[in-house]
Motif scaffolding. Structure first.
Motif, PDB file in Angstrom:
ATOM      1  N   MET A 216      19.295 -26.534-145.156  1.00 19.45           N
ATOM      2  CA  MET A 216      19.339 -25.122-144.780  1.00 19.45           C
ATOM      3  C   MET A 216      20.649 -24.816-144.070  1.00 19.45           C
ATOM      4  SD  MET A 216      15.517 -24.423-143.262  1.00 19.45           S
ATOM      5  CE  MET A 216      15.788 -25.500-141.843  1.00 19.45           C
ATOM      6  N   PRO A 217      21.110 -23.560-144.128  1.00 18.11           N
ATOM      7  CA  PRO A 217      22.327 -23.175-143.400  1.00 18.11           C
ATOM      8  C   PRO A 217      22.106 -23.127-141.895  1.00 18.11           C
ATOM      9  CG  PRO A 217      21.318 -21.264-144.451  1.00 18.11           C
ATOM     10  CD  PRO A 217      20.570 -22.465-144.940  1.00 18.11           C
ATOM     11  N   GLU A 218      23.208 -23.137-141.157  1.00 20.90           N
ATOM     12  CA  GLU A 218      23.216 -23.043-139.694  1.00 20.90           C
ATOM     13  C   GLU A 218      22.683 -24.323-139.036  1.00 20.90           C
ATOM     14  OE1 GLU A 218      24.645 -20.662-138.038  1.00 20.90           O
ATOM     15  OE2 GLU A 218      24.968 -19.302-139.715  1.00 20.90           O
ATOM     16  N   VAL A 219      21.408 -24.605-139.193  1.00 21.31           N
ATOM     17  CA  VAL A 219      20.786 -25.822-138.650  1.00 21.31           C
ATOM     18  C   VAL A 219      19.865 -26.392-139.729  1.00 21.31           C
ATOM     19  CG1 VAL A 219      19.333 -26.808-136.834  1.00 21.31           C
ATOM     20  CG2 VAL A 219      20.831 -24.864-136.311  1.00 21.31           C
ATOM     21  N   ASP A 220      20.000 -27.689-140.036  1.00 20.87           N
ATOM     22  CA  ASP A 220      19.138 -28.265-141.065  1.00 20.87           C
ATOM     23  C   ASP A 220      17.741 -28.543-140.504  1.00 20.87           C
ATOM     24  OD1 ASP A 220      19.241 -30.654-139.636  1.00 20.87           O
ATOM     25  OD2 ASP A 220      20.574 -31.663-141.041  1.00 20.87           O
ATOM     26  N   GLY A 221      16.842 -28.977-141.389  1.00 15.77           N
ATOM     27  CA  GLY A 221      15.465 -29.186-140.981  1.00 15.77           C
ATOM     28  C   GLY A 221      15.299 -30.219-139.886  1.00 15.77           C
ATOM     29  N   TYR A 222      16.107 -31.274-139.929  1.00 15.33           N
ATOM     30  CA  TYR A 222      16.027 -32.292-138.881  1.00 15.33           C
ATOM     31  C   TYR A 222      16.393 -31.693-137.530  1.00 15.33           C
ATOM     32  CZ  TYR A 222      16.060 -35.496-142.893  1.00 15.33           C
ATOM     33  OH  TYR A 222      15.775 -36.138-144.071  1.00 15.33           O
ATOM     34  N   GLY A 223      17.396 -30.816-137.533  1.00 13.77           N
ATOM     35  CA  GLY A 223      17.803 -30.162-136.289  1.00 13.77           C
ATOM     36  C   GLY A 223      16.730 -29.226-135.766  1.00 13.77           C
ATOM     37  N   VAL A 224      16.068 -28.534-136.682  1.00  8.25           N
ATOM     38  CA  VAL A 224      14.976 -27.640-136.286  1.00  8.25           C
ATOM     39  C   VAL A 224      13.862 -28.448-135.615  1.00  8.25           C
ATOM     40  CG1 VAL A 224      13.154 -26.102-137.116  1.00  8.25           C
ATOM     41  CG2 VAL A 224      15.463 -25.933-138.076  1.00  8.25           C
TER      42      VAL A 224
END
Length: 227
Positions: free
Chosen positions: A35-43
């Motif tokens: 995903m843009p901005e923040v990937d799923g791991y970051g979320v």
């Protein structure tokens, strides 16, 4: 999800997803990885480190199918990992499983099955769940390669995974195996719905030696009805 009577909040990227998660406090989060901005791991890292959102069930839904990436998501604390393409029933089953787990914990507190003085954090520990299933169910072990149940079968048993790893899988039209979910310690296994008994939508096979605690679907339904 809306056709299955769920209210849905969407986010166009990971950053907004984090903000909405904290603001709206949903019952469950379904998240892509790329995903843009923040990937799923970051979320997942952001939400799991926030006291307001750390206990919200989190499901990855991604086209990334490499075992190491799936394992990474689970190690970060994801409750489930579904791969694309997926069937509608697979997603609904995963959502119901995670929501039922949260409801069961609430029901256990209401019935006094957990210590009244236990904090929310303590209430969700594996030891508390083990105690409940050990008191009301049967513990058994399965080795690598063993099948817990097969797609299409009808069984009235729900399991809590005490240790090990199990893959949920199905076959597509071309005979290719698709991993529909992974189950590890503290996960429920073995039901598609608490509302009705329907055939399993996936098969479950052991990929790391497991220990399971089993209890009948009927007993769990009785606890949930009290709540």
């Amino acid at each position: 999800m809306e056709l299955s009577n769920y209210s849905v909040i969407t986010a166009p990227n990971g950053k907004i997803g984090i903000e909405l998660g904290i603001k709206k406090l949903p019952d469950i989060i379904i998240c892509d990885i790329m995903m843009p901005e923040v990937d799923g791991y970051g979320v997942l890292k952001n939400l799991s480190s926030d006291e307001r959102t750390k206990h919200i069930p989190f499901i990855f839904l991604s086209a990334i199918t490499e075992h190491k990436e799936i394992r990474k998501g689970m190690d970060l604390g994801a409750d489930d990992y579904l791969t694309k393409p997926f069937e509608e029933d697979d997603l609904i089953s995963a959502v119901e499983s995670r929501l039922a787990k949260a409801k069961l914990l609430g029901g256990m507190v209401g019935d006094g099955a957990l210590k009244p003085e236990a904090s929310e954090e303590e209430m969700r520990t594996l030891e508390e769940l083990k105690a409940f299933f050990n008191q009301n169910g049967e513990v058994s072990s399965f080795g690598i390669g063993k099948t817990i149940f097969k797609e299409g079968s009808r069984l009235d048993t729900i399991y809590l995974v005490l240790k090990g790893l199990i893959k949920g899988h199905t076959m597509d039209g071309d005979g290719k195996e698709l991993i529909t979910s992974l189950y590890h310690a503290d996960d429920f296994l073995g039901f598609t719905s608490f509302v009705s008994q329907i055939p399993y939508q996936e098969s479950a096979t052991v990929i790391e030696d497991v220990e399971l605690a089993a209890i009948s679907n009927q007993n769990l339904q009785e606890i949930l009805k009290k709540k």
